[in-house]
Design an enzyme around this catalytic site. Structure first.
Site, PDB file in Angstrom:
ATOM      1  N   SER A 110       1.077  -1.472  -0.001  1.00  0.00           N
ATOM      2  CA  SER A 110       0.117  -0.249   0.125  1.00  0.00           C
ATOM      3  C   SER A 110       0.618   1.407   0.039  1.00  0.00           C
ATOM      4  O   SER A 110       1.948   1.121  -0.752  1.00  0.00           O
ATOM      5  CB  SER A 110      -0.672  -0.011   1.290  1.00  0.00           C
ATOM      6  N   ASP A 250      -9.676  -5.654  -4.361  1.00  0.00           N
ATOM      7  CA  ASP A 250      -8.792  -4.918  -3.319  1.00  0.00           C
ATOM      8  C   ASP A 250      -9.513  -3.050  -3.038  1.00  0.00           C
ATOM      9  O   ASP A 250     -10.034  -2.662  -4.423  1.00  0.00           O
ATOM     10  CB  ASP A 250      -7.605  -4.972  -4.108  1.00  0.00           C
ATOM     11  N   HIS A 277      -7.078  -5.873   0.182  1.00  0.00           N
ATOM     12  CA  HIS A 277      -6.045  -5.112   0.252  1.00  0.00           C
ATOM     13  C   HIS A 277      -5.280  -6.015   1.143  1.00  0.00           C
ATOM     14  O   HIS A 277      -3.746  -5.417   0.503  1.00  0.00           O
ATOM     15  CB  HIS A 277      -6.416  -3.916   1.093  1.00  0.00           C
TER      16      HIS A 277
HETATM   17  N1  LIG Z   1      -2.907   1.395   3.163  1.00  0.00           N
HETATM   18  C1  LIG Z   1      -2.255   2.223   3.142  1.00  0.00           C
HETATM   19  O1  LIG Z   1      -1.562   2.270   2.821  1.00  0.00           O
HETATM   20  C2  LIG Z   1      -3.198   3.664   1.742  1.00  0.00           C
HETATM   21  C3  LIG Z   1      -2.460   3.745   0.487  1.00  0.00           C
HETATM   22  C4  LIG Z   1      -3.285   5.086   0.404  1.00  0.00           C
HETATM   23  C5  LIG Z   1      -3.755   5.711   1.644  1.00  0.00           C
HETATM   24  N2  LIG Z   1      -3.956   4.468   2.367  1.00  0.00           N
END
Ligand SMILES: N=C(O)[C@@H]1CCCN1
Length: 299
Positions: A110, A250, A277
């Site tokens: 992420s 995701d 995710h």
């Molecule tokens: N879980 C993450 O890191 C995400 C990436 C962009 C905002 N949070």
């Protein structure tokens, strides 16, 4: 599996401390893997399943980026302090502290993949390979993708999200509950979520400074200093072998993840069909097999 050494310590970084854990031998013939967590402002905890890679004889390094977890907290620091360059400098400092600057792999999840791509476009000599997992290549496309997913939520959930975002009442229980509906579909579909994943959310609740400053109150309401971030036009500079990962459910949309696969020379994209995710949690076994195979081909 033979006993594997585990070392936890701190690396001095400016006048601060970066906490890290090394699982395995950094001097192994297999190039070590450094896990870079997301957020920004999360902690390493939700990535702990990636320690499975250490069973292959490859050292795995976890660290908590400055601002949360076991590293130095700076709740008084303002938006100008929390920059991409700060976290790039911290990563370089950790690589130097561990003596692996000349040979290492990165797995960025992420935000960690955003940071990893910023690192990779600078063409560091020692970057052996990089895994960009569940990451946006631009925050504009990230938000657009999240909005499309929000439209598929129950109407009352959508209404609660919109109402409290308009009022700025992000702490309201109804906003928290509505956000949880999105999170259980597009952040971690494994419910109840494992304790090691929950630990990261607990850390953010205790100190949301970095997450709120750079991102915003939730994954999909991005109003922080990262809201205009993009790396898309620089991805052609990446020279390291690259594996791109995402989940079919995701919050990181195919449109934003796909830019990594399309623009990084030779990049391969793996989609985990039962995951959102966190395929490193949701499809742990097959995820580790894909990652271990990718890395083994680079040793
Ligand atoms: N879980 C993450 O890191 C995400 C990436 C962009 C905002 N949070």
């Amino acid at each position: 599996m033979p006993a594997v050494d585990v070392v936890e310590d701190f690396a001095s970084f400016r006048e601060y401390k970066t906490w890290y854990r090394v699982i395995g031998d950094l001097k192994s013939v297999k190039v070590p893997l450094v896990a870079v967590h997301g957020g920004p402002g999360c902690t390493h905890d939700y990535l702990e399943s990636i320690s499975d890679i250490a069973a292959t004889g490859r050292a795995v390094v976890f660290y908590d980026q400055i601002g949360n977890g076991r590293s130095t907290h700076l709740p008084e620091a303002g938006p100008d302090f929390w920059t991409v360059d700060l976290f790039l400098e911290e990563l370089d400092n950790l690589l130097d502290h561990l003596g692996i600057r000349q040979r290492y792999n990165l797995l960025g999840q992420s935000w960690g993949g955003m940071l990893g791509s910023e690192h990779a476009v600078r063409q560091p000599q020692g970057l052996n390979g990089i895994i960009i997992a569940n990451s946006p290549s631009s925050m504009k496309a990230w938000v657009e993708g999240c909005l499309e997913l929000r439209k598929k939520l129950p109407q009352e959930t959508q209404d609660a999200l919109s109402r409290h975002e308009a009022d700025g009442t992000y702490d309201h229980p109804d906003y928290q509950a509505a956000s949880q509906v999105f999170y259980e579909r597009h952040v971690c579909r494994l419910q109840p979520m494992p304790d090691f994943v929950k630990r990261t959310f607990d850390w953010i609740d205790r100190d949301p400074t970095v997450y709120h400053t750079m991102n915003g109150p939730t994954e999909f309401h991005v109003v922080g200093t990262l809201k205009d971030w993009t790396v898309v036009e620089r991805l052609h500079r990446v020279q390291a072998p690259t594996l791109v990962i995402s989940g079919a459910y995701d919050e990181a949309s195919p449109a934003t993840v796909g830019e990594f696969a399309d623009r990084i020379p030779g990049a391969r994209w793996e989609v985990f069909e039962a995951s959102s995710h966190m395929p490193h949690v949701e499809e742990r076994g097959s995820y580790m097999a894909v990652v271990a195979d990718f890395l083994a081909r680079l040793d």
